[in-house]
Design a protein around this motif. Structure first.
Motif, PDB file in Angstrom:
ATOM      1  N   LEU A 137       0.959  -1.172  -0.153  1.00 43.90           N
ATOM      2  CA  LEU A 137       0.071   0.115  -0.114  1.00 43.90           C
ATOM      3  C   LEU A 137       0.597   1.199   0.116  1.00 43.90           C
ATOM      4  O   LEU A 137       0.697   2.105  -0.878  1.00 43.90           O
ATOM      5  CB  LEU A 137      -0.942   0.088   1.179  1.00 43.90           C
ATOM      6  N   GLU A 140       2.644   1.705  -3.211  1.00 46.43           N
ATOM      7  CA  GLU A 140       1.567   2.035  -4.070  1.00 46.43           C
ATOM      8  C   GLU A 140       1.230   3.620  -4.239  1.00 46.43           C
ATOM      9  O   GLU A 140       1.368   4.358  -4.996  1.00 46.43           O
ATOM     10  CB  GLU A 140       0.407   1.394  -3.881  1.00 46.43           C
ATOM     11  N   LYS A 144       2.292   6.694  -6.799  1.00 45.36           N
ATOM     12  CA  LYS A 144       1.274   7.310  -7.411  1.00 45.36           C
ATOM     13  C   LYS A 144       1.498   8.735  -7.126  1.00 45.36           C
ATOM     14  O   LYS A 144       1.050   9.825  -7.916  1.00 45.36           O
ATOM     15  CB  LYS A 144       0.005   6.957  -6.944  1.00 45.36           C
TER      16      LYS A 144
ATOM     17  N   PRO C 257      -9.228   6.035 -11.421  1.00 45.76           N
ATOM     18  CA  PRO C 257      -8.151   5.418 -11.940  1.00 45.76           C
ATOM     19  C   PRO C 257      -6.721   5.606 -11.150  1.00 45.76           C
ATOM     20  O   PRO C 257      -5.773   5.046 -11.195  1.00 45.76           O
ATOM     21  CB  PRO C 257      -7.990   6.006 -13.499  1.00 45.76           C
ATOM     22  N   ASP C 258      -6.925   6.876 -10.348  1.00 45.55           N
ATOM     23  CA  ASP C 258      -5.850   7.235  -9.709  1.00 45.55           C
ATOM     24  C   ASP C 258      -5.689   6.607  -8.472  1.00 45.55           C
ATOM     25  O   ASP C 258      -4.497   6.155  -7.951  1.00 45.55           O
ATOM     26  CB  ASP C 258      -5.707   8.804  -9.445  1.00 45.55           C
ATOM     27  N   SER C 261      -6.073   1.698  -7.105  1.00 43.93           N
ATOM     28  CA  SER C 261      -5.273   0.188  -6.734  1.00 43.93           C
ATOM     29  C   SER C 261      -5.337   0.114  -5.303  1.00 43.93           C
ATOM     30  O   SER C 261      -4.729  -0.832  -4.798  1.00 43.93           O
ATOM     31  CB  SER C 261      -4.039   0.455  -7.222  1.00 43.93           C
ATOM     32  N   PHE C 262      -5.840   1.144  -4.359  1.00 42.56           N
ATOM     33  CA  PHE C 262      -5.747   0.934  -3.110  1.00 42.56           C
ATOM     34  C   PHE C 262      -7.118   0.178  -2.609  1.00 42.56           C
ATOM     35  O   PHE C 262      -6.985  -0.328  -1.395  1.00 42.56           O
ATOM     36  CB  PHE C 262      -5.874   2.476  -2.377  1.00 42.56           C
ATOM     37  N   TYR C 265      -6.334  -2.832  -0.748  1.00 47.52           N
ATOM     38  CA  TYR C 265      -5.854  -3.001   0.635  1.00 47.52           C
ATOM     39  C   TYR C 265      -6.838  -2.100   1.754  1.00 47.52           C
ATOM     40  O   TYR C 265      -6.757  -2.695   2.953  1.00 47.52           O
ATOM     41  CB  TYR C 265      -4.720  -1.890   0.703  1.00 47.52           C
ATOM     42  N   MET C 268      -9.025  -5.127   2.783  1.00 47.58           N
ATOM     43  CA  MET C 268      -8.298  -6.018   3.524  1.00 47.58           C
ATOM     44  C   MET C 268      -8.359  -5.311   4.911  1.00 47.58           C
ATOM     45  O   MET C 268      -8.826  -6.352   6.059  1.00 47.58           O
ATOM     46  CB  MET C 268      -6.662  -6.071   3.103  1.00 47.58           C
TER      47      MET C 268
END
Lengths: 346, 251, 284
Positions: A137, A140, A144, C257-258, C261-262, C265, C268
């Motif tokens: 995380l 990432e 970003k 889109p920015d 990807s989190f 997580y 989770m």
């Protein structure tokens, strides 16, 4: 309260715990070697500095794994936070390395504290997932947030002023090694104080038997949060040292390999006696330089093979025989005993 | 009237559809020696776990010296003087006897939070720890780690650790089970010499021990209280006999 | 909207096929095998080679990928894994990381580090255009296979004597041995099937998630989440966890889109805070 108990008190064995936290001959030898290396290996200061930093990083893992029984594959999270903090401080605030180090320690400690609550409950498996997950995380986020971290290009333009305003960093890594070694020394001294304290004793109790620990009145969760935070500060300082001595930070600070390698080094060096990090890091870097000279791209294959063989042969046996060879007593290195908390499969 | 040392009110614990503890109201008078008996599966262990905070009750509450402790965790209850021993040895395998005892003493006195002072540097702690070791005949093995002790010695250490926490209410879960004869005598002596300001709950199968030790007995069957009374009352109660004879036939 | 949902479901199904083997070895057999992704990667590379170099039809390549990976799993289980069942988790972690490192380096050495791809057969290309959603044919196949595998595994586990023997062996190895159940072969077979399914997942996944030598590392966290979030008491939990993860990941990356990807997580952490023992755990 209990006359039957207190009347018969004798104190002939009371010095035992004090003895334990006193330095030994082996300890002295380690530091002598590290100091001598400063003069005997002048061309290797960069490598030595790297070893000292990695040793501090592995020490951070030893604090939670060797002493508190928390298995982690995400120690790189705090290393990375420390590294980026130090880099950003140097770019935007001050080039003074010590201030940078303190800020990074605080930042990593904060992240460690915040995420410690996720590793409290749950099994080894959950902890592996959480520690890997938190690291991914953060990696990432760093990837970003290109405006701040430089994303995949890395954080560039870090310049570090002279140490304590007096000693500038040189190209050969001499100041870097001295600096890293001093911080490592400080780190070990502090860590030894911590693990030898009542607090440290309670951590070992938690590692051994969490239920029983709470039944003697130990607030298990609070203690685990505390040591996890302390450990993340250590990892953060290691990351900051790396950023300052190499003057560059890239996304690979959050690499899974970094956490996994640390785990391996700790296992090689032995858990639960603080010096495992230094020994493990030294041995690891040695192996790495030999292997990557031979096969630069594929050296992780041989590392993997080493791991597989180590486990298959029985790492306790391997490490103990090496330890005996080096003259370190078996009492000091006992990985078996120290992962008593790692629960046995059914 | 003084408050009871320990009290439960309408304590209920259900696991799924099974009621392991069924509306148990239990009182332990100050300074009393109370035995909790019952056949296997009567819910004694569940009850102990509810008292000590290992489990949370489905309903009902636990009072220690008149104070509701239902909301406290395991360690909070220990801090207030509700201490137990375990039926199966629950020790710290890699800690030495001295370390184990010093740990319990230092936690009791609230030093465990201190990450700076070496654990062994407080003279009071070490003195009390070795005094406890003396009492429980553990002086010779003070530097040995717990996992290397004999079973009897581990039992003794188990009880010594509970003592080190300086209990107001002590829950003894089969303290003498499986202990060799010599060590057993030691344990019984120590139990007999407990000061009267410590109230004791004894969970035990050995009826000789129960009747020699306890002045009150509560009989637990299928998760609820069958009867409670003095040793004489209980031993002459036909229902108790029936329960135990019934079990004897099964075994 | 529905299309995204469907893509998420397909992705989730793929994760389930990839991870269900791990749900058994890790969840039931309690072996922390971080190298599960290495088996998936093997399946993926076997398929790529079969399709591109040997011109084997796709539908034929899938069972071969399954069998090849299962054989590899069986071999490793018999020779190496079997010695570690009784070891602590730390040994299992170290060992399986070793396997991951070796597999990553070996694949890089033999196949190069570039992304792999292959041409799907014509009948699996394109989409079914339905009223409200457009369904990729290939993704429909993945969904169908995911459901089929769930049902087959569940039946094997719950209804067959193999399943009941496995459950007995998992519950208590010693008791099972006492009952005359040969624990060793059962574990071997289970491990082989689990690895084979991972290989099948790896083969199916080339088209959806890509394939390169870092596959075992990239997907390690997904596998762990599926098993941990799904809980370790059966296959339904991991199945639901896979779906949740797939939908969250696809939707997150599509709508945000920015920061998408989190999503995994966040998922989770949320699940962990709310249900530390897994999605389907019984309340304590």
């Amino acid at each position: 309260m209990h006359p039957a108990i207190q009347m018969t008190g004798r104190s002939r064995n009371t010095s035992f715990l004090v003895e334990q936290s006193r330095s030994g001959l082996a300890e002295l030898a380690v530091w002598t070697i590290l100091l001598l290396a400063m003069f005997l290996a002048p061309g290797r200061h960069q490598l030595l500095s790297e070893i000292a930093i990695v040793a501090l990083f592995v020490l951070s893992l030893d604090l939670i794994m060797g002493y508190a029984g928390i298995v982690s594959l995400g120690q790189a999270a705090f290393f990375g936070v420390g590294a980026y903090s130090a880099g950003l401080v140097a770019i935007y605030v001050t080039s003074d390395p010590v201030i940078g180090l303190l800020v990074s320690a605080a930042a990593a400690g904060l992240v460690g504290f915040a995420t410690s609550f996720l590793v409290l409950r749950g099994s080894d498996l959950t902890r592996l997932m959480v520690t890997i997950g938190v690291t991914s995380l953060l990696g990432e986020i760093a990837n970003k947030a290109t405006g701040i971290t430089g994303g995949a290009d890395g954080l560039q333009g870090i310049s570090i002023g002279p140490l304590l305003g007096l000693i500038p960093f040189d190209l050969y890594g001499t100041t870097a090694y001295g600096y890293s070694l001093a911080i490592l020394f400080l780190g070990i001294v502090l860590a030894r104080r911590i693990v030898g304290s009542s607090f440290g004793l309670s951590l070992r109790a938690i590692r051994d038997n969490q239920l029983r620990a709470s039944a003697v009145g130990i607030p298990v969760n609070a203690r685990l949060v505390a040591i996890y935070t302390i450990s993340s500060v250590y990892a953060g300082v290691a990351g900051a040292l790396m950023a300052q001595t190499t003057q560059f930070v890239s996304l690979d600070v959050f690499d899974f390999h970094r956490s996994a390698d640390a785990l391996l080094m700790l296992v090689i060096g032995g858990t639960g006696y603080l010096y495992g990090g230094i020994i493990g890091a030294g041995v690891f870097k040695l192996i790495q330089s030999v292997l990557s000279d031979a096969t630069p791209q594929y050296w992780h294959f041989w590392l993997g093979l080493l791991l597989v063989v180590l486990v298959q042969v029985g790492r306790t046996r391997v490490i103990r025989s090496i330890a005996n060879l080096l003259g370190l007593g078996p009492r000091q290195i006992s990985p078996q005993a120290n992962d008593a908390k790692m629960s046995q499969p059914r | 009237m003084s408050t009871n040392a320990l009290e439960t009110r309408q304590l209920v614990k259900r696991f799924g559809g099974i009621t392991a503890t069924d509306n148990v109201s239990f009182t332990l008078e100050q300074g009393s020696r109370h035995a909790l008996i019952g056949p296997n599966g009567a819910g004694k262990t569940t009850f102990i776990n509810l008292l000590t905070g290992v489990l949370n009750p489905t309903s009902g509450c636990v009072l220690l010296n008149g104070e509701d402790i239902s909301g406290l965790g395991i360690h909070g209850r220990v801090r207030r003087g509700l201490v137990r021993t375990f039926q199966i040895n629950q020790l710290f395998p890699t800690l030495t006897v001295l370390e184990t005892l010093a740990l319990a003493v230092s936690e009791r006195d609230g030093f465990g939070r201190n990450p700076w002072r070496p654990a062994g540097s407080r003279h009071g702690i070490m003195k009390q720890a070795s005094a406890l070791a003396d009492t429980f005949l553990l002086t010779d093995v003070l530097r040995n780690i717990a996992s290397s002790l004999s079973y009897g010695q581990q039992r003794l250490l188990e009880i010594a650790v509970a003592f080190a926490s300086r209990p107001k209410v002590l829950l003894l879960d089969e303290p003498a089970a499986g202990v060799p004869e010599h060590d057993r005598a030691t344990i019984l002596d120590v139990l007999a010499s407990l000061p009267r300001d410590v109230s004791v709950v004894l969970i035990e199968h050995d009826m000789d021990l129960v009747f020699s030790f306890a002045d009150m007995i509560t009989v637990l069957v299928s998760g609820s209280v069958l009867t409670r009374g003095s040793a004489d009352q209980v031993s002459s109660d036909p229902r108790v006999k029936a329960v135990y004879l019934g079990e004897a036939e099964h075994e | 909207m529905l299309t995204i949902l469907f893509d998420g479901v397909a992705y989730g199904m793929l994760l389930f096929v990839l991870a269900c083997g791990l749900a058994v070895t890790l969840g039931l057999m309690n072996f922390v095998n971080l190298a599960h992704g290495a088996f998936a990667m093997t399946g993926g590379y076997v398929t790529t080679v079969l399709l591109n170099d040997w011109h084997v039809p796709f539908l034929m390549a899938l069972p071969i990928a399954f069998l090849a990976t299962a054989m590899l799993g069986l071999l490793l289980e018999r020779t190496l894994y079997v010695r570690l069942y009784t070891c602590g988790h730390l040994d299992q972690v170290l060992f399986s990381i070793g396997i991951v490192f070796m597999s990553v380096a070996a694949v890089t050495y033999f196949m190069g580090s570039q992304q792999q791809s292959f041409q799907l057969p014509a009948f699996l290309q394109g989409r079914f255009e339905l009223e409200l959603l457009s369904v990729g044919r290939y993704r429909a196949l993945v969904v169908a296979m995911g459901v089929a595998i769930l049902i087959i595994l569940q039946v094997i586990l719950m209804k067959t004597s193999f399943g009941s023997r496995l459950r007995a062996a998992v519950d208590d190895r010693r008791v099972a041995r006492g009952l005359g159940i040969s624990v060793g072969p059962i574990f071997s077979l289970t491990f082989a099937i689990g690895s084979g399914l991972a290989g099948l997942g790896g083969a199916l996944g080339v088209e959806i998630v890509g394939l390169d030598p870092n596959f075992p590392l990239k997907f390690m966290i997904y596998f762990l989440i599926v098993v941990t979030v799904g809980g370790t008491s059966g296959l339904i939990g991991p199945f639901l966890a896979s779906l949740l993860l797939g939908i969250a990941d696809v939707a997150g990356k599509y709508y945000l889109p920015d920061t998408g990807s989190f999503a995994i997580y966040t998922l989770m952490i949320v699940v962990l805070l709310m249900r530390p023992q897994g999605l389907l755990s019984k309340a304590q």
